[in-house]
Write a protein that holds these residues in place. Sequence first.
Motif, PDB file in Angstrom:
ATOM      1  N   THR A 386      30.201   0.732 -50.368  1.00 48.54           N
ATOM      2  CA  THR A 386      28.884   0.135 -50.511  1.00 48.54           C
ATOM      3  C   THR A 386      28.195   0.083 -49.153  1.00 48.54           C
ATOM      4  N   SER A 387      26.875  -0.037 -49.198  1.00 49.40           N
ATOM      5  CA  SER A 387      26.097  -0.228 -47.980  1.00 49.40           C
ATOM      6  C   SER A 387      24.882  -1.066 -48.336  1.00 49.40           C
ATOM      7  N   GLY A 388      24.014  -1.289 -47.355  1.00 51.17           N
ATOM      8  CA  GLY A 388      22.846  -2.129 -47.590  1.00 51.17           C
ATOM      9  C   GLY A 388      23.054  -3.533 -47.065  1.00 51.17           C
ATOM     10  N   PRO A 389      21.993  -4.287 -46.874  1.00 53.50           N
ATOM     11  CA  PRO A 389      22.097  -5.625 -46.284  1.00 53.50           C
ATOM     12  C   PRO A 389      22.926  -6.590 -47.110  1.00 53.50           C
ATOM     13  N   ARG A 390      23.006  -6.374 -48.415  1.00 49.70           N
ATOM     14  CA  ARG A 390      23.810  -7.241 -49.285  1.00 49.70           C
ATOM     15  C   ARG A 390      24.908  -6.446 -49.991  1.00 49.70           C
ATOM     16  N   ASP A 391      25.255  -5.297 -49.429  1.00 52.73           N
ATOM     17  CA  ASP A 391      26.240  -4.401 -50.045  1.00 52.73           C
ATOM     18  C   ASP A 391      25.847  -4.038 -51.475  1.00 52.73           C
ATOM     19  N   GLU A 392      24.549  -3.896 -51.704  1.00 54.94           N
ATOM     20  CA  GLU A 392      24.057  -3.675 -53.055  1.00 54.94           C
ATOM     21  C   GLU A 392      23.877  -2.201 -53.401  1.00 54.94           C
ATOM     22  N   VAL A 393      24.213  -1.307 -52.471  1.00 56.01           N
ATOM     23  CA  VAL A 393      24.016   0.125 -52.681  1.00 56.01           C
ATOM     24  C   VAL A 393      25.368   0.830 -52.711  1.00 56.01           C
ATOM     25  N   VAL A 394      25.631   1.588 -53.764  1.00 58.01           N
ATOM     26  CA  VAL A 394      26.803   2.463 -53.820  1.00 58.01           C
ATOM     27  C   VAL A 394      26.433   3.758 -53.104  1.00 58.01           C
ATOM     28  N   LYS A 395      27.218   4.097 -52.115  1.00 58.77           N
ATOM     29  CA  LYS A 395      26.893   5.185 -51.192  1.00 58.77           C
ATOM     30  C   LYS A 395      27.763   6.402 -51.473  1.00 58.77           C
ATOM     31  N   LEU A 396      27.140   7.569 -51.598  1.00 53.90           N
ATOM     32  CA  LEU A 396      27.858   8.817 -51.842  1.00 53.90           C
ATOM     33  C   LEU A 396      27.784   9.694 -50.601  1.00 53.90           C
ATOM     34  N   LEU A 397      28.958  10.025 -50.040  1.00 52.91           N
ATOM     35  CA  LEU A 397      29.057  10.911 -48.886  1.00 52.91           C
ATOM     36  C   LEU A 397      30.157  11.946 -49.131  1.00 52.91           C
TER      37      LEU A 397
END
Length: 427
Positions: A386-397
Amino acid sequence: MTLTDIAPSVFETVESEVRSYCRAWPVVFEQARGSRLYDEHGRPFLDFFAGAGSLNYGHNNPVLKRALLDYLARDGVTHGLDMSTTAKRDFLEAFRSAVLEPRALPYKVMFPGPTGTNAVEAALKLARKITGRETVVSFTNAFHGMSLGSLATTGNSAKRAGAGVPLPHVTRMPYDHYLDGRMPDFLWFERLLSDPASGLDRPAAVIVETVQGEGGINVARAEWLRGLAELCRRHEMLLIVDDVQMGCGRTGEFFSFEEAGITPDIVTLSKSISGYGLPMALCLFRPELDQWQPGEHNGTFRGNNPAFVTATAAIDTYWRDHALRDRTLARAGRIESALGDLLGEDGRAAVALRGRGMVWGLEFADGERASAVCRRAFELGLLLETSGPRDEVVKLLPPLTVTDDELDEGLGILARSVRHAAERATV
């Protein structure tokens, strides 16, 4: 047997509590090939994390591995400080001919310490040295590293809180889209620069990510970046682009700023520049900025020769033509379409998506929902963070070298994980 009967592992008894990723992925990994990691029991995990972007060409890439093994087998120099070596010469020649010259980039190449934050520290230090000014402007939701200078330009309050000292000489400005279009780009910034009573000391530099990875996959528009470059030029501020995570092809072109048609004064690279996950970092800058005195900025591990070897092999393999770039850009559409389908299925599942190239984020209403998606994905054999200020984004790398079948497999697991989290949330 109960949990209290299980003896704590050596990781728990010896390693510091600061450990992080292992808490989300509680297995012991033993092998890695291509787009997959394998735990000590042989269970495979599809890796859409790629060493936080340091493995753009996959784990143990066979071409890079062969070059490294051959170099070590002939007793090539491993540690060389900043001495001249054949490995460094080969890298510099390949980087110049395949990366810099085709893009008409005149940069000098500096080897700071071997991590991204080392490159950022060098960039900030050089900008202040050249201009004689202290203030640096960074942006909301930025992430530039965890050492004190880099941390001062980072936005995340939880990370900044660990510093233990004030983090001065940095002024924050709104990143692209931060105000949802309610104010013209750079209106506030320009006004502060133009008003001698604004309280903003004349900045030495502006540091920016073209895509904020840790900040939540926030993508700056090309026109916004061009406007920023022009603002820096008019007000005689150096423009630093932090390409630590988004460089080396992650967004398609080798440098993430190429799409905008700008030429930053200073660029930082790390993570995938070695191609193999070996520590390596670069600070690039216009020749007239090369005013360092010998040894004025140094580091014991700035001459990681095995990393030079794999970096050269990566450049020769992937950046002598446009095949990798074209494949990355084509897959961007494929990923966007798959994530768009998830948005269309259920408004409760995710609220937005954004990305470029092979970095994408699926935003949820809160961090718990995003974390639930990542937990379920791990159970199904897919590594996500996860990423974002509140860990609200699932991140694909995913690795840029992921196969079509692996990409479809990972996107399928993600879809199942999103649906599972949505169903659990309604129970």
